[in-house]
Design a protein around this motif. Structure first.
Motif, short mmCIF file in Angstrom:
data_model
loop_
_atom_site.label_atom_id
_atom_site.label_comp_id
_atom_site.label_asym_id
_atom_site.label_seq_id
_atom_site.Cartn_x
_atom_site.Cartn_y
_atom_site.Cartn_z
N UNK A 65 34.07 52.08 40.71
CA UNK A 65 35.03 52.03 39.61
C UNK A 65 35.31 50.62 39.11
N UNK A 66 35.02 49.61 39.92
CA UNK A 66 35.18 48.23 39.43
C UNK A 66 34.22 47.94 38.28
N UNK A 67 33.14 48.71 38.21
CA UNK A 67 32.13 48.50 37.18
C UNK A 67 32.23 49.51 36.04
N UNK A 68 32.86 50.66 36.28
CA UNK A 68 32.81 51.73 35.29
C UNK A 68 34.16 52.16 34.73
N UNK A 69 35.27 51.84 35.42
CA UNK A 69 36.57 52.35 34.99
C UNK A 69 37.13 51.59 33.80
N UNK A 70 37.12 50.26 33.86
CA UNK A 70 37.69 49.41 32.82
C UNK A 70 36.76 48.23 32.55
N UNK A 71 36.69 47.83 31.30
CA UNK A 71 35.96 46.61 30.96
C UNK A 71 36.86 45.40 31.23
N UNK A 72 36.25 44.23 31.28
CA UNK A 72 37.03 43.01 31.48
C UNK A 72 38.06 42.83 30.37
N UNK A 73 37.68 43.15 29.14
CA UNK A 73 38.62 43.03 28.02
C UNK A 73 39.81 43.97 28.19
N UNK A 74 39.54 45.17 28.69
CA UNK A 74 40.63 46.13 28.89
C UNK A 74 41.55 45.70 30.02
N UNK A 75 40.99 45.19 31.10
CA UNK A 75 41.82 44.68 32.18
C UNK A 75 42.73 43.57 31.66
N UNK A 76 42.17 42.69 30.83
CA UNK A 76 42.98 41.59 30.28
C UNK A 76 44.08 42.12 29.38
N UNK A 77 43.82 43.17 28.63
CA UNK A 77 44.86 43.76 27.79
C UNK A 77 46.00 44.32 28.63
N UNK A 78 45.69 44.81 29.81
CA UNK A 78 46.69 45.46 30.65
C UNK A 78 47.50 44.45 31.45
N UNK A 79 46.84 43.45 32.07
CA UNK A 79 47.56 42.53 32.96
C UNK A 79 47.44 41.07 32.53
N UNK A 80 46.90 40.84 31.33
CA UNK A 80 46.86 39.50 30.71
C UNK A 80 45.80 38.57 31.27
N UNK A 81 45.10 38.97 32.31
CA UNK A 81 43.97 38.21 32.83
C UNK A 81 42.88 39.21 33.18
N UNK A 82 41.69 38.70 33.46
CA UNK A 82 40.56 39.59 33.80
C UNK A 82 39.90 39.13 35.09
N UNK A 83 40.58 39.28 36.22
CA UNK A 83 39.96 38.89 37.50
C UNK A 83 38.89 39.88 37.92
N UNK A 84 38.10 39.51 38.90
CA UNK A 84 37.15 40.45 39.47
C UNK A 84 37.92 41.56 40.18
N UNK A 85 37.44 42.78 40.05
CA UNK A 85 38.09 43.89 40.72
C UNK A 85 37.79 43.89 42.21
N UNK A 86 38.71 44.44 42.99
CA UNK A 86 38.54 44.54 44.44
C UNK A 86 38.29 46.00 44.79
#
Length: 206
Positions: A65-86
């Protein structure tokens, strides 16, 4: 659970797992616990869970899911940064991924619940009786969904979306300090869930 614990209890488990280096409270992946066994008496769906009329293929929830659930841009929209997923694999449930903004304390996590084969029925059976807030949502990309949290004033909210009668996706939001008290975490979780399910639909070609 049985299958998911209330979100307030999940926080402690993930903080222990990640330690204090994250600087904020990350959205947790739920720990494994047994789900009610499926039988002729409780064939899916059960416990008041809605039926998934047009399910996604199970293959849409395969992989990381780190690769398929959200794009980096979407993560940034949600939490304001785009770190690597754990990535974390939860025995009895499936893989999950979380992304954390260590400066603000905000986080988002996504779990593909593929192993207990109970879908939203387990959420209705186990989480609904324990939730202080329980909010069935309009369909997310055409799929039934519910938002819930253990405490009314909590800054954490989980949205569970049924992608099939026996499969579901969890999206959990933890608000950052600047949004606590003035933003509904379940609204943000619903928006994040919409992004995740849209991505999974595209992956499935639907």
């Amino acid at each position: 659970m049985m299958r998911r614990l209330p979100p307030a209890l999940l926080v402690a488990a993930v903080i222990v797992a990640l330690g204090t280096a994250c600087g904020g409270r990350p959205a947790p992946a739920p720990p494994a616990s047994p789900a009610p066994a499926t039988s002729a008496a409780n064939a899916l769906p059960h416990s008041g869970a809605p039926k998934v009329e047009h399910p996604l293929p199970a293959s849409a929830l395969s992989g990381n899911p780190c690769e398929t659930a959200l794009t980096a841009d979407q993560v940034e929209r949600i939490i304001s940064v785009a770190p690597a997923g754990k990535l974390r694999n939860i025995a009895g449930l499936g893989p999950s991924c979380w992304w954390s903004n260590i400066d603000s304390g905000s986080a988002v996590s996504t779990g593909y619940v593929t192993e207990d084969r109970q879908g939203l029925s387990a959420v209705y059976h186990n989480s609904k009786p324990k939730s202080k807030l329980w909010r069935p949502l309009p369909p997310v990309q055409g799929f039934p969904a519910v938002a819930f949290r253990a405490d009314l004033g909590d800054d954490l909210c989980q949205v569970s979306v049924g992608t099939a009668d026996d499969l579901s996706v969890d999206v959990t939001i933890t608000l950052g300090e600047s949004k606590k008290g003035n933003t509904d975490s379940c609204t943000v979780a619903g928006q994040a869930a919409d992004m995740v399910i849209a991505n999974l639909r595209r992956r499935a070609g639907s």
